[in-house]
Write a protein that holds these residues in place. Structure first.
Motif, short mmCIF file in Angstrom:
data_model
loop_
_atom_site.label_atom_id
_atom_site.label_comp_id
_atom_site.label_asym_id
_atom_site.label_seq_id
_atom_site.Cartn_x
_atom_site.Cartn_y
_atom_site.Cartn_z
N GLY A 15 0.85 -1.19 0.00
CA GLY A 15 0.00 0.00 0.00
C GLY A 15 0.88 1.24 0.00
N SER A 16 0.52 2.21 -0.84
CA SER A 16 1.33 3.42 -0.93
C SER A 16 0.47 4.62 -1.29
CB SER A 16 2.42 3.25 -1.99
OG SER A 16 3.15 4.45 -2.15
N ASN A 17 0.79 5.73 -0.64
CA ASN A 17 0.15 6.99 -1.01
C ASN A 17 0.80 7.58 -2.26
OD1 ASN A 17 2.47 7.54 0.70
ND2 ASN A 17 1.87 9.70 0.54
N GLU A 18 1.89 6.97 -2.72
CA GLU A 18 2.56 7.36 -3.96
C GLU A 18 2.70 6.11 -4.83
OE1 GLU A 18 6.20 9.10 -2.38
OE2 GLU A 18 5.30 11.10 -2.63
N PRO A 19 1.57 5.57 -5.33
CA PRO A 19 1.62 4.29 -6.04
C PRO A 19 2.51 4.30 -7.29
CG PRO A 19 -0.54 5.32 -6.27
CD PRO A 19 0.22 6.12 -5.26
N ARG A 21 5.22 5.99 -7.77
CA ARG A 21 6.62 5.94 -7.30
C ARG A 21 7.00 4.53 -6.83
NH1 ARG A 21 9.10 9.71 -2.83
NH2 ARG A 21 11.18 9.19 -3.46
N VAL A 22 6.11 3.89 -6.06
CA VAL A 22 6.42 2.56 -5.55
C VAL A 22 6.43 1.54 -6.70
CG1 VAL A 22 4.14 1.65 -4.85
CG2 VAL A 22 6.13 1.17 -3.46
N LYS A 23 5.58 1.73 -7.71
CA LYS A 23 5.61 0.83 -8.86
C LYS A 23 6.91 1.01 -9.64
CE LYS A 23 1.62 2.08 -10.52
NZ LYS A 23 0.41 2.19 -11.37
N ASP A 24 7.38 2.25 -9.79
CA ASP A 24 8.68 2.48 -10.43
C ASP A 24 9.79 1.77 -9.67
OD1 ASP A 24 7.53 4.04 -12.43
OD2 ASP A 24 8.13 5.95 -11.52
N GLY A 57 0.18 -10.34 -6.83
CA GLY A 57 0.06 -9.35 -5.76
C GLY A 57 -0.58 -8.09 -6.27
N GLY A 58 -0.59 -7.09 -5.40
CA GLY A 58 -1.21 -5.84 -5.80
C GLY A 58 -0.59 -4.64 -5.11
N VAL A 59 -0.87 -3.49 -5.68
CA VAL A 59 -0.49 -2.21 -5.09
C VAL A 59 -1.79 -1.46 -4.79
CG1 VAL A 59 0.65 0.01 -5.45
CG2 VAL A 59 1.72 -2.09 -6.30
N ALA A 60 -2.03 -1.22 -3.52
CA ALA A 60 -3.21 -0.47 -3.09
C ALA A 60 -2.84 1.00 -2.99
CB ALA A 60 -3.70 -0.98 -1.74
N HIS A 61 -3.68 1.85 -3.53
CA HIS A 61 -3.46 3.30 -3.47
C HIS A 61 -4.04 3.78 -2.14
CE1 HIS A 61 -3.46 3.60 -8.16
NE2 HIS A 61 -2.99 2.43 -7.74
#
Length: 125
Positions: A15-19, A21-24, A57-61
């Motif tokens: 989980g990231s408030n800067e999705p 950026r974290v995906k990069d 997996g996933g990235v939660a905003h």
């Protein structure tokens, strides 16, 4: 491809408030690929590994840094039974069993050291 075995780590979420950026970061570090989850309403991205077509997996905003996290999920046959067993072994329930609109059932548990992890069972086919 075979389904993961029960009682194994079968999903993760960052989980990231800067999705972006974290995906990069993870894309550059591990070569992960990202696609918007068609069921995520623009707030969730699916993660797949190079050479794999299916997400793992996933990235939660998250709306702010307080919600940033990294968590793993264990595939279980019965979420409610696993939650009850976790409590018997000294764990605490962070999020009680919840069924998503598509039938996936999940819960979050704190282990005896306070580490959060999730358990889930897939939606019926």
């Amino acid at each position: 491809m075979t389904a993961p075995a029960y009682n194994t780590v079968a999903w993760f979420q960052v989980g990231s408030n800067e999705p972006d950026r974290v995906k990069d970061f993870y894309g550059a570090l591990f070569g992960w690929n990202f696609a918007s989850d068609p069921n995520g309403g623009g707030t969730y991205d699916l993660v797949s590994y190079p050479g794999s077509e299916i997400p793992h997996g996933g990235v939660a905003h998250t709306p702010d840094p307080a919600g940033n996290h990294a968590i793993f999920y264990v595939l279980v046959q019965d979420v409610a039974a696993t939650v009850a067993a976790a409590e018997q072994h000294g764990g605490k329930i962070s999020t009680p069993p919840f069924t998503s609109p598509d039938g996936l059932v999940f819960a979050k548990i704190l282990d005896t050291s306070g580490n959060c992890f999730g358990v889930f069972s897939p939606a019926p086919k």
